[in-house]
Motif scaffolding. Structure first.
Motif, PDB file in Angstrom:
ATOM      1  N   LYS A  17       0.824  -1.196   0.000  1.00  0.00           N
ATOM      2  CA  LYS A  17       0.000   0.000   0.000  1.00  0.00           C
ATOM      3  C   LYS A  17       0.863   1.253   0.000  1.00  0.00           C
ATOM      4  CE  LYS A  17      -4.054  -2.074   2.177  1.00  0.00           C
ATOM      5  NZ  LYS A  17      -5.028  -2.019   3.286  1.00  0.00           N
ATOM      6  N   TYR A  69       0.804   4.060   1.655  1.00  0.00           N
ATOM      7  CA  TYR A  69       1.293   4.650   2.908  1.00  0.00           C
ATOM      8  C   TYR A  69       2.462   3.853   3.481  1.00  0.00           C
ATOM      9  CZ  TYR A  69      -1.331   1.306   5.879  1.00  0.00           C
ATOM     10  OH  TYR A  69      -1.825   0.187   6.503  1.00  0.00           O
ATOM     11  N   HIS A  70       2.496   2.526   3.206  1.00  0.00           N
ATOM     12  CA  HIS A  70       3.645   1.730   3.628  1.00  0.00           C
ATOM     13  C   HIS A  70       4.895   2.117   2.829  1.00  0.00           C
ATOM     14  CE1 HIS A  70       1.984  -0.921   6.606  1.00  0.00           C
ATOM     15  NE2 HIS A  70       1.006  -1.332   5.808  1.00  0.00           N
ATOM     16  N   PRO A  88      -4.167  12.545   3.513  1.00  0.00           N
ATOM     17  CA  PRO A  88      -4.595  11.461   4.402  1.00  0.00           C
ATOM     18  C   PRO A  88      -3.708  10.219   4.308  1.00  0.00           C
ATOM     19  CG  PRO A  88      -6.510  12.469   3.391  1.00  0.00           C
ATOM     20  CD  PRO A  88      -5.311  13.066   2.718  1.00  0.00           C
ATOM     21  N   THR A  89      -3.200   9.919   3.112  1.00  0.00           N
ATOM     22  CA  THR A  89      -2.296   8.777   2.960  1.00  0.00           C
ATOM     23  C   THR A  89      -0.988   9.030   3.692  1.00  0.00           C
ATOM     24  OG1 THR A  89      -3.258   8.198   0.815  1.00  0.00           O
ATOM     25  CG2 THR A  89      -1.069   7.331   1.285  1.00  0.00           C
ATOM     26  N   ARG A  93      -0.669  10.892   6.295  1.00  0.00           N
ATOM     27  CA  ARG A  93      -0.959  10.796   7.731  1.00  0.00           C
ATOM     28  C   ARG A  93      -0.980   9.340   8.201  1.00  0.00           C
ATOM     29  NH1 ARG A  93      -5.548  15.600   7.720  1.00  0.00           N
ATOM     30  NH2 ARG A  93      -4.031  17.330   7.759  1.00  0.00           N
ATOM     31  N   GLN A  94      -1.427   8.445   7.330  1.00  0.00           N
ATOM     32  CA  GLN A  94      -1.360   7.014   7.674  1.00  0.00           C
ATOM     33  C   GLN A  94       0.092   6.565   7.837  1.00  0.00           C
ATOM     34  OE1 GLN A  94      -4.064   5.573   4.346  1.00  0.00           O
ATOM     35  NE2 GLN A  94      -4.702   4.163   5.978  1.00  0.00           N
ATOM     36  N   GLY A 100       1.448   7.759  11.078  1.00  0.00           N
ATOM     37  CA  GLY A 100       0.956   6.936  12.180  1.00  0.00           C
ATOM     38  C   GLY A 100       1.792   5.690  12.374  1.00  0.00           C
TER      39      GLY A 100
END
Length: 252
Positions: free
Chosen positions: A2, A4-5, A41-42, A44-45, A48
């Motif tokens: 993904k 965000y990874h 938003p991606t 921000r993931q 996190g």
């Protein structure tokens, strides 16, 4: 993988390679999103994920920074011997704040370790330990049998004058002779995450330490809770040269 990874991997590599050194400020989320052709938003993931790993921290109104990943070493086998050779507390690295002291019903896990019925009154000393930067590093508690600790200075919410085990030895005339440590890694409870400044989902290490005398009588059960990314366990021991048929089995 993904998106965000992928972003988290890229930033993680920059931290490990020194491109983003400790204490440096990360680019704004909008800038990272533009660099990776994705949305905020991606990003921000991804942030996190890195916060949960303890690699970055956010400072309100300032930005996000690469965090100092300092690990404190615990050498369980040497702690008592070292403390017998000096004055002061068993853990003399941190400032001790005694939160409370006095009788409390023993919870199931402690009662089991002490060999008493759940709910039996014991003397509980609760403490928080802070480093030189006034950052909370350990949440702890010691559980002592009431038959010797009740009505003594151990039931008062004050820092004891020497290592707690030496106080117990003086009061009982017995000597700490054997200890068992149970180590559990688990997600932090909400109140623990808040106290340590951890993101929800971050892990802590929970230690239950049981100390007995030569006769096997429990003198103390203690608990310590640490953020998992701040602690390293060092265990040094001799390796047997011969077979030990009665040795306890290890699953891993």
């Amino acid at each position: 993988m993904k998106k965000y990874h992928q972003i988290a991997d890229a930033i993680r590599s920059q931290i490990r390679e020194g491109v983003l050194p400790i204490g440096s400020k990360l680019p704004a989320e909008t800038a990272i999103a533009e660099d990776h052709n994705t949305s905020v938003p991606t990003v921000r993931q991804a942030m996190g994920v890195l916060r949960a790993e303890g690699l970055i921290e956010s400072r309100q109104g300032i930005g996000t920074f690469v965090r100092e990943t300092r690990r404190f070493e615990r050498r369980s086998r040497h702690r008592y011997g070292g403390a017998r050779a000096r004055t002061g507390l068993l853990n003399n690295t941190f400032r001790h704040d005694i939160i409370s002291a006095g009788p409390e019903p023993a919870p199931e896990r402690i009662a089991e370790a002490m060999g008493i019925p759940t709910g039996t009154d014991v003397i509980v000393r609760r403490r928080d330990l802070y480093d030189e930067r006034n950052e909370l590093q350990e949440i702890g508690a010691s559980y002592l049998p009431a038959d010797f600790a009740a009505g003594t200075y151990l039931a008062e919410p004050k820092v004891v004058p020497k290592a707690l085990f030496r106080c117990v030895e003086e009061l009982t005339g017995k000597r700490y002779a054997y200890a068992v440590d149970h180590w559990i890694s688990r997600p932090a409870a909400v109140e623990e995450a808040e106290a340590f400044g951890l993101p929800l989902g971050a892990y802590v290490v929970h230690i239950v330490h049981t100390a007995t005398d030569d006769d096997g009588d429990v003198l103390e059960v203690s608990e310590s809770i640490w953020p998992a990314d701040r602690l390293a366990f060092i265990d040094e021991y001799e390796i047997p040269s011969e077979a030990q048929p009665g040795a306890l089995k290890s699953d891993i």
